[in-house]
Motif scaffolding. Structure first.
Motif, short mmCIF file in Angstrom:
data_model
loop_
_atom_site.label_atom_id
_atom_site.label_comp_id
_atom_site.label_asym_id
_atom_site.label_seq_id
_atom_site.Cartn_x
_atom_site.Cartn_y
_atom_site.Cartn_z
N LEU A 182 8.35 30.95 -55.78
CA LEU A 182 9.10 31.67 -54.76
C LEU A 182 10.15 30.75 -54.16
CD1 LEU A 182 6.17 33.54 -52.98
CD2 LEU A 182 7.65 34.35 -54.83
N GLU A 183 10.90 31.32 -53.21
CA GLU A 183 11.99 30.55 -52.62
C GLU A 183 11.51 29.34 -51.83
OE1 GLU A 183 14.19 33.34 -50.34
OE2 GLU A 183 15.36 34.05 -52.05
N ASP A 184 10.26 29.42 -51.34
CA ASP A 184 9.74 28.27 -50.57
C ASP A 184 9.00 27.29 -51.47
OD1 ASP A 184 7.54 29.68 -51.22
OD2 ASP A 184 6.74 29.85 -49.19
N THR A 185 9.22 27.41 -52.77
CA THR A 185 8.67 26.53 -53.80
C THR A 185 7.17 26.69 -54.00
OG1 THR A 185 8.11 24.57 -52.48
CG2 THR A 185 10.42 24.81 -53.18
#
Lengths: 235, 235
Positions: free
Chosen positions: A206-209
Motif C-alpha cells: 500500500l501507499e504507507d509501504t
DNA sequence: TTGTATTTGTCCGTATGTATC
DNA sequence: CGATACATACGGACAAATACA
C-alpha cells in the motif's frame, strides 16, 4: 474548485490525441504556447508533457518540439500483461479453497506476520493463454481484509478490494525463481515430467509501504512466459 | 565541469541505498535537509526523489517523509542494467566474440531486419550473484552502431552508446521463457543436467520507437532469479 | 480538540544553457 | 548569426497531510 492543473493538462491533451483531434506525426503546440493556452507556468506544462512522454503519447525533441506518436503502432502492440490481476476469464478459473488460517513459518517470513495473526489463504487454479495451467496461492492479512467470501470469485478480487475496501496498491515487487515442485502442489499441477516449477512471487504494498498481499503462482516449465514493459523515466 | 545536478543526487542516494549506508525502513533526510546538503533547490531535489521512487528505492509519504524500501537485490532489479550497463563492475565477464554478421532467420524476425542488413553480434559470459553463469547474446543494428571494438568491453557498452553515439534508450520490453538448450550454447553453459534453460529476451527501443538492440540471456534453472519493481500511477 | 511546526505536493516567475533551424 | 524550443535550475509561495504538545 481545486484541481490538479498538471493532470488537467495531461488529460486534456491525451484525450485529444486519442480522439485524433491532434494527429500523429504532427507537433504539439510549443511549451510557451501551452503556457498561454492553459494559463499555467512552464514547469507545470512540462510536467504534463513528461507524463505524456512517459505514457507513450508524445516524443520530445530538444530544440524542435513534441511530436505526437501513433499510439496504435507503439503502445498497444506490446504484449503487456498483468500476471495477477487480469483474472477476468472466469470460466477457466477454479477456486479450490478460501480459508482463514494462522500462517505457517514460510508465510510468516514472506509476509512478516506472526504465528498468531490471521491470514486469508486463497487457492486457485487458472489457465493462462489457453492451455497453460497455473496454480495461485494468494494471501491477505486479516487486518486489511476482515471478510472474504466465495462470492468474490465471480468478481475480480482486486476490484473488490479497491472499490469495497478502498485499499489501493501502490507498488508491487515481483520475484521469479525456479524451484523443485512442493509436494502440496502435486494434486494441482498437471505436468510432472519435470521436477521443477517456476514460482512467481508478487508482493503488493500500500501507499504507507505496508505489505498488503502476497501471491505465489506456480507455473510448469512448459509454455511459461512472462512479459514486462519498462519505460525509462525522465526527470 | 557541467553536470546534471538532479541525476548526481539520484545516483549518490541510490548508491548509498544499494550499499546499505542508508538502511531500509528508515527515512531519508527531509527535502529541505537535502537542499542544504547538496546546495540545490527543492525542485531539483524533488526530481531526484521522484526518480528514486520510480525505480523502487523509496516510497514518498506526504507529510511524513521518504522511506527507504527494502530492495532484495538492487542490481538484478533492473534486468537491463544488469545485462548492459554494469559490465564494468564484473571482473568475471568474458567477452567471447564481437562480429559483424548478416542476421540469421531467427534474428531477422526478432529484430525486424532483413538478411542483407548488417548486425553486430556480441557473445559474452558473466556470472550473476557470484556463481550463476549467464550467457548473453547481444545484437545491435549496424545502422545505429557503425563501429564497435573490443575496447568497449572495459567500459560500459551503454555509456559508450549514449555518450559517444548519442543514442538513448526510451523503453524496454522483457520476455522470459523456458526452452530447451540450443546446441550452440552447450559450450558455454556449465550445468547440463537439465535440458531446459531460461531465456530472458530484452528488446530496447529508442525514443522514436525504433528497435535499437536486442539481447538474449541464457540462464540455468539452478539459482535463476529475476526481480521486478512496478509502481502504480505516478502523479 | 486545538494550535503549531514539519514535511511533502503543487504551482509560479525567472534565469541560463543547449539544440534546432 | 539570431530566433525559437526544449532542458535544467533556482527561490518563493501556498496547500495538504502528519506529528506532537
Amino acid at each position: 474548485m481545486k484541481k490538479n492543473k498538471c493532470l488537467t493538462i495531461y488529460h486534456e491533451l491525451s484525450h485529444k490525441i486519442q480522439k485524433r483531434d491532434l494527429k500523429p506525426n504532427t507537433f504539439l503546440p510549443s511549451e510557451n504556447q501551452l503556457v498561454n493556452q492553459y494559463s499555467a507556468s512552464r514547469e507545470t506544462v512540462r510536467k504534463a508533457l513528461n507524463l505524456l512522454a512517459h505514457d507513450g503519447y508524445i516524443q520530445k525533441i530538444k530544440g524542435k518540439g513534441s511530436i505526437i506518436l501513433d499510439i496504435n503502432n507503439s503502445l498497444d502492440s506490446f504484449p503487456f500483461e498483468d500476471t495477477i490481476y487480469l483474472t477476468e476469464n472466469r470460466d477457466t478459473n477454479i477456486l479450490y479453497n478460501i480459508e482463514l488460517i494462522n500462517p505457517d513459518h514460510h508465510i510468516q517470513q514472506r509476509m512478516n506476520v506472526s504465528m498468531t495473526d490471521y491470514v486469508w489463504e486463497i487457492l486457485r487454479g487458472r489457465t493462462s493463454k489457453g492451455k497453460e495451467f497455473v496454480l495461485d496461492k494468494m494471501y491477505f492479512s486479516k487486518s486489511f481484509v476482515p471478510n472474504l467470501t466465495r462470492e468474490i470469485r465471480k468478481e475480480s478480487i482486486l476490484e473488490f478490494l479497491e472499490e469495497k475496501l478502498r485499499l489501493k496498491i501502490s507498488f508491487i515487487q515481483t520475484e521469479i525463481t525456479v524451484e523443485e515442485s512442493p509436494r502440496e502442489t502435486y494434486n494441482y499441477l498437471k505436468f510432472r515430467n519435470n521436477p521443477y516449477v517456476i514460482i512467481v512471487r508478487n508482493y503488493g504494498y500500500l501507499e504507507d509501504t505496508s505489505l498488503f498481499h502476497y501471491v505465489e503462482s506456480y507455473y510448469n516449465l512448459d509454455n511459461f512466459h512472462y512479459y514486462n514493459f519498462e519505460r525509462y523515466y525522465q526527470p
